[in-house]
Design a protein around this motif. Structure first.
Motif, mmCIF file in Angstrom:
data_model
loop_
_atom_site.group_PDB
_atom_site.id
_atom_site.type_symbol
_atom_site.label_atom_id
_atom_site.label_comp_id
_atom_site.label_asym_id
_atom_site.label_seq_id
_atom_site.Cartn_x
_atom_site.Cartn_y
_atom_site.Cartn_z
ATOM 1 N N ARG A 1 -1.943 -1.656 -14.455
ATOM 2 C CA ARG A 1 -3.172 -0.895 -14.323
ATOM 3 C C ARG A 1 -2.870 0.354 -13.507
ATOM 4 N NH1 ARG A 1 -7.942 -4.758 -12.399
ATOM 5 N NH2 ARG A 1 -9.087 -2.839 -12.725
ATOM 6 N N MET A 2 -3.651 1.400 -13.762
ATOM 7 C CA MET A 2 -3.472 2.668 -13.055
ATOM 8 C C MET A 2 -4.395 2.715 -11.842
ATOM 9 S SD MET A 2 -1.296 4.274 -15.009
ATOM 10 C CE MET A 2 -0.750 4.371 -16.705
ATOM 11 N N GLU A 3 -3.886 3.268 -10.758
ATOM 12 C CA GLU A 3 -4.681 3.358 -9.543
ATOM 13 C C GLU A 3 -4.530 4.753 -8.948
ATOM 14 O OE1 GLU A 3 -3.887 0.161 -6.919
ATOM 15 O OE2 GLU A 3 -5.586 0.582 -5.612
ATOM 16 N N ASP A 4 -5.639 5.323 -8.492
ATOM 17 C CA ASP A 4 -5.633 6.665 -7.906
ATOM 18 C C ASP A 4 -5.339 6.601 -6.414
ATOM 19 O OD1 ASP A 4 -8.292 7.309 -10.089
ATOM 20 O OD2 ASP A 4 -6.383 8.379 -10.124
ATOM 21 N N TYR A 5 -4.477 7.526 -5.985
ATOM 22 C CA TYR A 5 -4.190 7.667 -4.567
ATOM 23 C C TYR A 5 -4.367 9.129 -4.165
ATOM 24 C CZ TYR A 5 -2.221 2.990 -4.198
ATOM 25 O OH TYR A 5 -2.065 1.630 -4.183
ATOM 26 N N ARG B 1 0.414 0.092 -11.246
ATOM 27 C CA ARG B 1 0.542 -1.156 -10.490
ATOM 28 C C ARG B 1 1.442 -2.149 -11.211
ATOM 29 N NH1 ARG B 1 -5.351 -2.892 -8.553
ATOM 30 N NH2 ARG B 1 -4.736 -4.582 -9.932
ATOM 31 N N GLN C 1 0.839 -1.188 0.000
ATOM 32 C CA GLN C 1 0.000 0.000 0.000
ATOM 33 C C GLN C 1 0.880 1.246 0.000
ATOM 34 O OE1 GLN C 1 -3.097 -0.304 -0.404
ATOM 35 N NE2 GLN C 1 -3.977 1.703 0.000
ATOM 36 N N VAL D 1 -1.424 9.197 -9.673
ATOM 37 C CA VAL D 1 -1.815 8.002 -10.417
ATOM 38 C C VAL D 1 -0.613 7.072 -10.408
ATOM 39 C CG1 VAL D 1 -2.576 7.067 -12.617
ATOM 40 C CG2 VAL D 1 -3.398 9.321 -11.859
#
Length: 120
Positions: free
Chosen positions: A105-109, A101, A1, A98
């Motif tokens: 894939r793109m992940e928003d934080y 991963r 994380q 952004v």
């Protein structure tokens, strides 16, 4: 994380300056776009500024010419230099990133938010 850790908010008088910083808690991640958003009481969260890995940036009209976004890719850090601050800039400022991963894939934080208050 991954966590985005923000710093630099505070109370400043009209016309003053503040510099916000936001750093990703892990160095082994690939970060795509980064940016700053803000949310004033009773209003929706809005984009302030956005910057690509190649340092192309764009700004919301109300902050153009006063705010500057920059990033240090080696430190996974984004900055927001805010000059000529106005009371209308008062808001909670959120860092956004952004992150790419392992499966691409793109992940928003989002950061936890830092309060900026501009007094008259």
């Amino acid at each position: 994380q991954v966590q985005l850790v923000e710093s630099g908010g505070g109370l400043v008088q009209t016309g003053g300056s503040l510099r916000l910083s936001c750093t990703a808690s892990r160095s082994d991640v690939t970060i795509n776009a980064m940016g700053w958003y803000r949310q004033a009481p009773g209003k929706q969260r809005e984009l302030v500024a956005h910057i690509t890995p190649g340092a192309m940036s764009n700004y919301a009209d109300p902050v153009k010419g006063r705010f500057t976004i920059s990033r240090d890719n080696a430190k996974n850090t984004v900055y927001l230099q805010m000059n000529s601050l106005k009371p209308d800039d008062t808001a909670v400022y959120y860092c956004h990133a952004v992150i790419v991963r392992a499966d691409f894939r793109m992940e928003d934080y989002w950061g936890q938010g830092t309060q900026v208050t501009v007094s008259l």
